[in-house]
Design a protein around this motif. Structure first.
Motif, PDB file in Angstrom:
ATOM      1  N   ILE A  17      19.498  23.680  48.839  1.00 11.34           N
ATOM      2  CA  ILE A  17      18.944  23.032  48.258  1.00 11.34           C
ATOM      3  C   ILE A  17      17.827  24.059  47.975  1.00 11.34           C
ATOM      4  O   ILE A  17      17.195  24.836  48.132  1.00 11.34           O
ATOM      5  CB  ILE A  17      18.705  21.192  48.787  1.00 11.34           C
ATOM      6  CG1 ILE A  17      19.771  20.595  49.244  1.00 11.34           C
ATOM      7  CG2 ILE A  17      17.268  21.234  48.340  1.00 11.34           C
ATOM      8  CD1 ILE A  17      19.846  20.530  48.417  1.00 11.34           C
ATOM      9  N   SER A  18      16.969  24.328  46.935  1.00  8.71           N
ATOM     10  CA  SER A  18      15.605  24.757  46.095  1.00  8.71           C
ATOM     11  C   SER A  18      17.026  26.513  45.773  1.00  8.71           C
ATOM     12  O   SER A  18      16.324  26.409  45.007  1.00  8.71           O
ATOM     13  CB  SER A  18      14.979  25.111  46.901  1.00  8.71           C
ATOM     14  OG  SER A  18      15.245  26.048  47.929  1.00  8.71           O
TER      15      SER A  18
ATOM     16  N   SER B 193      18.384  17.337  33.107  1.00  7.33           N
ATOM     17  CA  SER B 193      18.793  17.376  34.373  1.00  7.33           C
ATOM     18  C   SER B 193      20.005  17.161  34.132  1.00  7.33           C
ATOM     19  O   SER B 193      20.522  16.337  33.388  1.00  7.33           O
ATOM     20  CB  SER B 193      18.003  16.235  35.218  1.00  7.33           C
ATOM     21  OG  SER B 193      16.901  16.541  35.794  1.00  7.33           O
TER      22      SER B 193
ATOM     23  N   ASP C   5      18.324  20.452  38.401  1.00  6.83           N
ATOM     24  CA  ASP C   5      16.907  19.716  38.143  1.00  6.83           C
ATOM     25  C   ASP C   5      16.777  20.476  36.494  1.00  6.83           C
ATOM     26  O   ASP C   5      17.343  21.886  36.339  1.00  6.83           O
ATOM     27  CB  ASP C   5      15.853  20.131  39.137  1.00  6.83           C
ATOM     28  CG  ASP C   5      15.307  21.618  39.449  1.00  6.83           C
ATOM     29  OD1 ASP C   5      15.864  22.560  38.393  1.00  6.83           O
ATOM     30  OD2 ASP C   5      14.128  21.831  40.296  1.00  6.83           O
TER      31      ASP C   5
ATOM     32  N   GLN D 214      18.519  20.036  43.584  1.00  5.96           N
ATOM     33  CA  GLN D 214      18.200  19.365  44.214  1.00  5.96           C
ATOM     34  C   GLN D 214      18.807  18.684  44.990  1.00  5.96           C
ATOM     35  O   GLN D 214      18.286  18.013  46.015  1.00  5.96           O
ATOM     36  CB  GLN D 214      17.629  18.822  43.017  1.00  5.96           C
ATOM     37  CG  GLN D 214      16.496  19.512  42.570  1.00  5.96           C
ATOM     38  CD  GLN D 214      15.354  19.762  43.652  1.00  5.96           C
ATOM     39  OE1 GLN D 214      14.370  19.128  44.440  1.00  5.96           O
ATOM     40  NE2 GLN D 214      14.965  21.029  43.036  1.00  5.96           N
ATOM     41  N   TYR D 215      20.207  18.372  44.861  1.00  7.17           N
ATOM     42  CA  TYR D 215      20.893  18.164  45.715  1.00  7.17           C
ATOM     43  C   TYR D 215      22.502  18.678  45.987  1.00  7.17           C
ATOM     44  O   TYR D 215      23.306  18.124  44.807  1.00  7.17           O
ATOM     45  CB  TYR D 215      20.924  16.718  45.514  1.00  7.17           C
ATOM     46  CG  TYR D 215      21.779  15.251  46.194  1.00  7.17           C
ATOM     47  CD1 TYR D 215      21.637  14.814  47.615  1.00  7.17           C
ATOM     48  CD2 TYR D 215      23.148  14.648  46.203  1.00  7.17           C
ATOM     49  CE1 TYR D 215      21.988  14.581  48.203  1.00  7.17           C
ATOM     50  CE2 TYR D 215      23.556  13.598  47.427  1.00  7.17           C
ATOM     51  CZ  TYR D 215      23.162  13.501  47.942  1.00  7.17           C
ATOM     52  OH  TYR D 215      23.612  12.637  49.045  1.00  7.17           O
TER      53      TYR D 215
ATOM     54  N   LEU E 100      13.828  12.872  41.662  1.00  8.44           N
ATOM     55  CA  LEU E 100      12.857  13.340  40.987  1.00  8.44           C
ATOM     56  C   LEU E 100      11.681  12.695  39.997  1.00  8.44           C
ATOM     57  O   LEU E 100      10.803  13.518  39.464  1.00  8.44           O
ATOM     58  CB  LEU E 100      13.854  14.549  40.228  1.00  8.44           C
ATOM     59  CG  LEU E 100      14.772  15.310  41.211  1.00  8.44           C
ATOM     60  CD1 LEU E 100      16.079  15.763  40.224  1.00  8.44           C
ATOM     61  CD2 LEU E 100      13.930  16.270  41.829  1.00  8.44           C
TER      62      LEU E 100
END
Length: 151
Positions: A4-5, A30, A120, A126-127, A149
């Motif tokens: 994530i990120s 997204s 994103d 993000q997931y 989000l």
């Protein structure tokens, strides 16, 4: 292993219409990028049809849905037409994007895995949801993340 990120790895693949899809050109919105094992199998059909049935919800959340498997463009075209899928399917025939996204093989390494990434608008993951047996849960989980989000 992607986390994530992390920045989502860029790639270029061909869509069901023969157009070129470049992840880097999708910035600003997204994406729900879902990897699935095979066109027209029971779990993959249930997953694709669940994304189809809730596609407007994803659009309303500002997201595009994109499916990826190692099937050919011709197979994707038949699958898309048969089930009236409104989103693109990408042909990763050599498996290079699957490897880039570190999508594991399933069932003793016999089948390509089923993993969904929510990316994103800045291109960050993000997931990540990985489950072979809970195909339609990928849809519900992705929607929840997108709703979060937007909040």
């Amino acid at each position: 292993m992607l986390q994530i990120s992390d920045q989502a790895p860029d790639f270029t693949l061909t869509t069901t219409t023969g157009a070129t899809f470049r992840l880097s050109e999708q910035r600003g919105r997204s994406l729900v990028l879902y990897f699935y094992p095979k066109d027209d199998t029971p779990g993959c059909t249930a997953e694709a049809c669940s994304f189809r049935d809730q596609y407007q919800d994803f659009q309303d959340l500002g997201a595009e849905v994109v499916g990826i498997s190692s099937d050919s463009e011709a197979s994707h075209q038949k699958f898309t037409q048969k089930h009236r899928l409104p989103f693109p399917l990408l042909a990763d025939t050599g498996g290079s994007v699957r490897k880039l996204y570190e999508v594991p093989r399933a069932l003793l390494g016999l089948l390509p895995g089923r993993v969904t990434f929510v990316i994103d608008p800045e291109g960050r993951i993000q997931y990540i949801f990985n489950s072979m047996s809970r195909a339609t849960d990928h849809v519900a989980q992705a929607k929840e993340v997108l709703q979060g989000l937007r909040a």
